[in-house]
Design a protein around this motif. Structure first.
Motif, PDB file in Angstrom:
ATOM      1  N   SER A   1       0.821  -1.209   0.000  1.00 33.22           N
ATOM      2  CA  SER A   1       0.000   0.000   0.000  1.00 33.22           C
ATOM      3  C   SER A   1       0.856   1.259   0.000  1.00 33.22           C
ATOM      4  O   SER A   1       0.380   2.343  -0.344  1.00 33.22           O
ATOM      5  CB  SER A   1      -0.963   0.001   1.193  1.00 33.22           C
ATOM      6  OG  SER A   1      -0.261   0.242   2.399  1.00 33.22           O
ATOM      7  N   ASN A   2       2.144   1.122   0.379  1.00 34.63           N
ATOM      8  CA  ASN A   2       3.047   2.281   0.320  1.00 34.63           C
ATOM      9  C   ASN A   2       3.071   2.917  -1.057  1.00 34.63           C
ATOM     10  O   ASN A   2       3.326   4.109  -1.196  1.00 34.63           O
ATOM     11  CB  ASN A   2       4.482   1.854   0.656  1.00 34.63           C
ATOM     12  CG  ASN A   2       4.752   1.886   2.144  1.00 34.63           C
ATOM     13  OD1 ASN A   2       4.089   2.594   2.886  1.00 34.63           O
ATOM     14  ND2 ASN A   2       5.716   1.107   2.572  1.00 34.63           N
ATOM     15  N   ASN A   3       2.849   2.109  -2.086  1.00 31.85           N
ATOM     16  CA  ASN A   3       2.918   2.623  -3.452  1.00 31.85           C
ATOM     17  C   ASN A   3       1.851   3.673  -3.734  1.00 31.85           C
ATOM     18  O   ASN A   3       2.044   4.534  -4.585  1.00 31.85           O
ATOM     19  CB  ASN A   3       2.768   1.473  -4.459  1.00 31.85           C
ATOM     20  CG  ASN A   3       3.935   0.512  -4.401  1.00 31.85           C
ATOM     21  OD1 ASN A   3       4.979   0.830  -3.837  1.00 31.85           O
ATOM     22  ND2 ASN A   3       3.751  -0.671  -4.959  1.00 31.85           N
ATOM     23  N   VAL A   4       0.735   3.564  -3.036  1.00 35.92           N
ATOM     24  CA  VAL A   4      -0.401   4.435  -3.364  1.00 35.92           C
ATOM     25  C   VAL A   4      -0.958   5.187  -2.165  1.00 35.92           C
ATOM     26  O   VAL A   4      -1.890   5.976  -2.311  1.00 35.92           O
ATOM     27  CB  VAL A   4      -1.561   3.621  -3.995  1.00 35.92           C
ATOM     28  CG1 VAL A   4      -1.152   3.088  -5.355  1.00 35.92           C
ATOM     29  CG2 VAL A   4      -1.998   2.490  -3.076  1.00 35.92           C
ATOM     30  N   CYS A   5      -0.410   4.919  -0.981  1.00 33.71           N
ATOM     31  CA  CYS A   5      -1.063   5.416   0.234  1.00 33.71           C
ATOM     32  C   CYS A   5      -0.120   6.276   1.058  1.00 33.71           C
ATOM     33  O   CYS A   5       1.021   5.891   1.322  1.00 33.71           O
ATOM     34  CB  CYS A   5      -1.541   4.229   1.064  1.00 33.71           C
ATOM     35  SG  CYS A   5      -2.296   4.718   2.622  1.00 33.71           S
ATOM     36  N   ALA A   6      -0.599   7.436   1.495  1.00 35.14           N
ATOM     37  CA  ALA A   6       0.180   8.318   2.366  1.00 35.14           C
ATOM     38  C   ALA A   6      -0.309   8.235   3.809  1.00 35.14           C
ATOM     39  O   ALA A   6       0.031   9.082   4.624  1.00 35.14           O
ATOM     40  CB  ALA A   6       0.104   9.755   1.870  1.00 35.14           C
ATOM     41  N   ARG A   7      -1.141   7.227   4.091  1.00 42.72           N
ATOM     42  CA  ARG A   7      -1.680   7.002   5.445  1.00 42.72           C
ATOM     43  C   ARG A   7      -2.604   8.135   5.896  1.00 42.72           C
ATOM     44  O   ARG A   7      -2.875   8.271   7.093  1.00 42.72           O
ATOM     45  CB  ARG A   7      -0.571   6.831   6.491  1.00 42.72           C
ATOM     46  CG  ARG A   7       0.518   5.858   6.103  1.00 42.72           C
ATOM     47  CD  ARG A   7       0.029   4.414   6.157  1.00 42.72           C
ATOM     48  NE  ARG A   7       1.103   3.523   5.744  1.00 42.72           N
ATOM     49  CZ  ARG A   7       1.113   2.839   4.607  1.00 42.72           C
ATOM     50  NH1 ARG A   7       0.108   2.927   3.757  1.00 42.72           N
ATOM     51  NH2 ARG A   7       2.101   2.044   4.309  1.00 42.72           N
ATOM     52  N   VAL A   8      -3.038   8.934   4.942  1.00 45.11           N
ATOM     53  CA  VAL A   8      -3.866  10.083   5.301  1.00 45.11           C
ATOM     54  C   VAL A   8      -5.186   9.639   5.939  1.00 45.11           C
ATOM     55  O   VAL A   8      -5.619  10.194   6.955  1.00 45.11           O
ATOM     56  CB  VAL A   8      -4.131  10.958   4.053  1.00 45.11           C
ATOM     57  CG1 VAL A   8      -5.162  12.025   4.347  1.00 45.11           C
ATOM     58  CG2 VAL A   8      -2.825  11.584   3.584  1.00 45.11           C
ATOM     59  N   GLY A   9      -5.819   8.615   5.345  1.00 46.62           N
ATOM     60  CA  GLY A   9      -7.110   8.152   5.871  1.00 46.62           C
ATOM     61  C   GLY A   9      -6.985   7.626   7.291  1.00 46.62           C
ATOM     62  O   GLY A   9      -7.797   7.948   8.166  1.00 46.62           O
ATOM     63  N   CYS A  10      -5.949   6.825   7.535  1.00 46.97           N
ATOM     64  CA  CYS A  10      -5.737   6.259   8.879  1.00 46.97           C
ATOM     65  C   CYS A  10      -5.466   7.371   9.888  1.00 46.97           C
ATOM     66  O   CYS A  10      -6.039   7.391  10.978  1.00 46.97           O
ATOM     67  CB  CYS A  10      -4.558   5.286   8.877  1.00 46.97           C
ATOM     68  SG  CYS A  10      -4.835   3.746   7.972  1.00 46.97           S
ATOM     69  N   LEU A  11      -4.585   8.290   9.527  1.00 47.55           N
ATOM     70  CA  LEU A  11      -4.207   9.343  10.474  1.00 47.55           C
ATOM     71  C   LEU A  11      -5.365  10.303  10.729  1.00 47.55           C
ATOM     72  O   LEU A  11      -5.586  10.733  11.868  1.00 47.55           O
ATOM     73  CB  LEU A  11      -2.977  10.101   9.950  1.00 47.55           C
ATOM     74  CG  LEU A  11      -1.696   9.249   9.915  1.00 47.55           C
ATOM     75  CD1 LEU A  11      -0.569  10.009   9.233  1.00 47.55           C
ATOM     76  CD2 LEU A  11      -1.269   8.826  11.314  1.00 47.55           C
ATOM     77  N   LYS A  12      -6.112  10.601   9.675  1.00 49.35           N
ATOM     78  CA  LYS A  12      -7.263  11.488   9.848  1.00 49.35           C
ATOM     79  C   LYS A  12      -8.289  10.846  10.791  1.00 49.35           C
ATOM     80  O   LYS A  12      -8.827  11.496  11.689  1.00 49.35           O
ATOM     81  CB  LYS A  12      -7.908  11.769   8.476  1.00 49.35           C
ATOM     82  CG  LYS A  12      -8.897  12.909   8.481  1.00 49.35           C
ATOM     83  CD  LYS A  12      -9.525  13.109   7.121  1.00 49.35           C
ATOM     84  CE  LYS A  12      -8.626  13.900   6.184  1.00 49.35           C
ATOM     85  NZ  LYS A  12      -9.295  14.206   4.898  1.00 49.35           N
ATOM     86  N   ALA A  13      -8.530   9.539  10.600  1.00 48.32           N
ATOM     87  CA  ALA A  13      -9.498   8.839  11.468  1.00 48.32           C
ATOM     88  C   ALA A  13      -9.001   8.823  12.908  1.00 48.32           C
ATOM     89  O   ALA A  13      -9.783   9.055  13.844  1.00 48.32           O
ATOM     90  CB  ALA A  13      -9.711   7.412  10.967  1.00 48.32           C
ATOM     91  N   PHE A  14      -7.706   8.590  13.099  1.00 46.70           N
ATOM     92  CA  PHE A  14      -7.193   8.591  14.471  1.00 46.70           C
ATOM     93  C   PHE A  14      -7.322   9.982  15.088  1.00 46.70           C
ATOM     94  O   PHE A  14      -7.817  10.145  16.210  1.00 46.70           O
ATOM     95  CB  PHE A  14      -5.729   8.139  14.545  1.00 46.70           C
ATOM     96  CG  PHE A  14      -5.207   8.239  15.945  1.00 46.70           C
ATOM     97  CD1 PHE A  14      -5.558   7.291  16.889  1.00 46.70           C
ATOM     98  CD2 PHE A  14      -4.439   9.319  16.335  1.00 46.70           C
ATOM     99  CE1 PHE A  14      -5.141   7.418  18.214  1.00 46.70           C
ATOM    100  CE2 PHE A  14      -4.009   9.451  17.655  1.00 46.70           C
ATOM    101  CZ  PHE A  14      -4.359   8.491  18.590  1.00 46.70           C
ATOM    102  N   ASN A  15      -6.885  10.995  14.364  1.00 42.11           N
ATOM    103  CA  ASN A  15      -6.884  12.357  14.920  1.00 42.11           C
ATOM    104  C   ASN A  15      -8.288  12.860  15.243  1.00 42.11           C
ATOM    105  O   ASN A  15      -8.474  13.637  16.181  1.00 42.11           O
ATOM    106  CB  ASN A  15      -6.192  13.322  13.956  1.00 42.11           C
ATOM    107  CG  ASN A  15      -4.688  13.112  13.941  1.00 42.11           C
ATOM    108  OD1 ASN A  15      -4.103  12.721  14.943  1.00 42.11           O
ATOM    109  ND2 ASN A  15      -4.068  13.353  12.793  1.00 42.11           N
ATOM    110  N   SER A  16      -9.274  12.405  14.469  1.00 41.95           N
ATOM    111  CA  SER A  16     -10.651  12.859  14.697  1.00 41.95           C
ATOM    112  C   SER A  16     -11.444  11.850  15.516  1.00 41.95           C
ATOM    113  O   SER A  16     -12.641  12.049  15.760  1.00 41.95           O
ATOM    114  CB  SER A  16     -11.343  13.119  13.356  1.00 41.95           C
ATOM    115  OG  SER A  16     -11.352  11.931  12.588  1.00 41.95           O
ATOM    116  N   ARG A  17     -10.764  10.757  15.915  1.00 40.50           N
ATOM    117  CA  ARG A  17     -11.419   9.690  16.713  1.00 40.50           C
ATOM    118  C   ARG A  17     -12.695   9.211  16.015  1.00 40.50           C
ATOM    119  O   ARG A  17     -13.755   9.086  16.636  1.00 40.50           O
ATOM    120  CB  ARG A  17     -11.743  10.174  18.132  1.00 40.50           C
ATOM    121  CG  ARG A  17     -10.523  10.691  18.917  1.00 40.50           C
ATOM    122  CD  ARG A  17      -9.468   9.615  19.129  1.00 40.50           C
ATOM    123  NE  ARG A  17      -8.479  10.006  20.120  1.00 40.50           N
ATOM    124  CZ  ARG A  17      -7.266  10.532  19.848  1.00 40.50           C
ATOM    125  NH1 ARG A  17      -6.894  10.741  18.592  1.00 40.50           N
ATOM    126  NH2 ARG A  17      -6.434  10.825  20.823  1.00 40.50           N
TER     127      ARG A  17
END
Ligand code: SF4
Length: 114
Positions: free
Chosen positions: A12-28
């Motif tokens: 997933s590193n090829n296409v993913c900047a982890r934005v979705g995961c980090l956004k979900a964590f930061n916004s709980r």
């Protein structure tokens, strides 16, 4: 205070900047609704890749085992697994094995991030 890790598929590193995961964590949101403001994201890791380019199974991959050991030493409480570990509707077998190794350390594994 809970210490949380996120585990994702190396490809997933090829296409993913982890934005979705980090956004979900930061916004709980997503799979992170149970956490409070003091709970922290303390680890980000990937698997070490598919058999086609990395032969050892997760349980025999010393470098991967080092990462799992580090989670334990850092007292990570729970690891959330990204949806990128699911291929054609089924969790990747290597990811399943890796999750088992993490659970053997007494760390809870939750399937899902955002
Ligand atoms: S082993 Fe599974 S989770 Fe890891 S890179 Fe390959 S497909 Fe992704």
């Amino acid at each position: 205070m809970a210490k949380i890790g996120i585990l994702t598929c190396l490809y997933s590193n090829n296409v993913c900047a982890r934005v979705g995961c980090l956004k979900a964590f930061n916004s709980r949101t997503g799979h992170f609704t149970e956490y409070g403001p003091d709970d922290e994201l303390a680890a980000l890791m990937t698997c070490n890749g598919c058999k086609s380019w990395r032969e050892p199974a997760p349980s025999e991959d010393q470098e991967l085992l080092e990462k799992v050991e580090r989670l334990s030493k850092e007292e990570i409480d729970v690891v959330h697994v990204g949806v990128c570990s699911v291929h054609h509707g089924k969790e990747c077998g290597r990811m399943t094995e890796l999750c088992g190794l993490i659970e053997e350390k007494g760390i809870r594994v939750v399937r899902g991030t955002h």
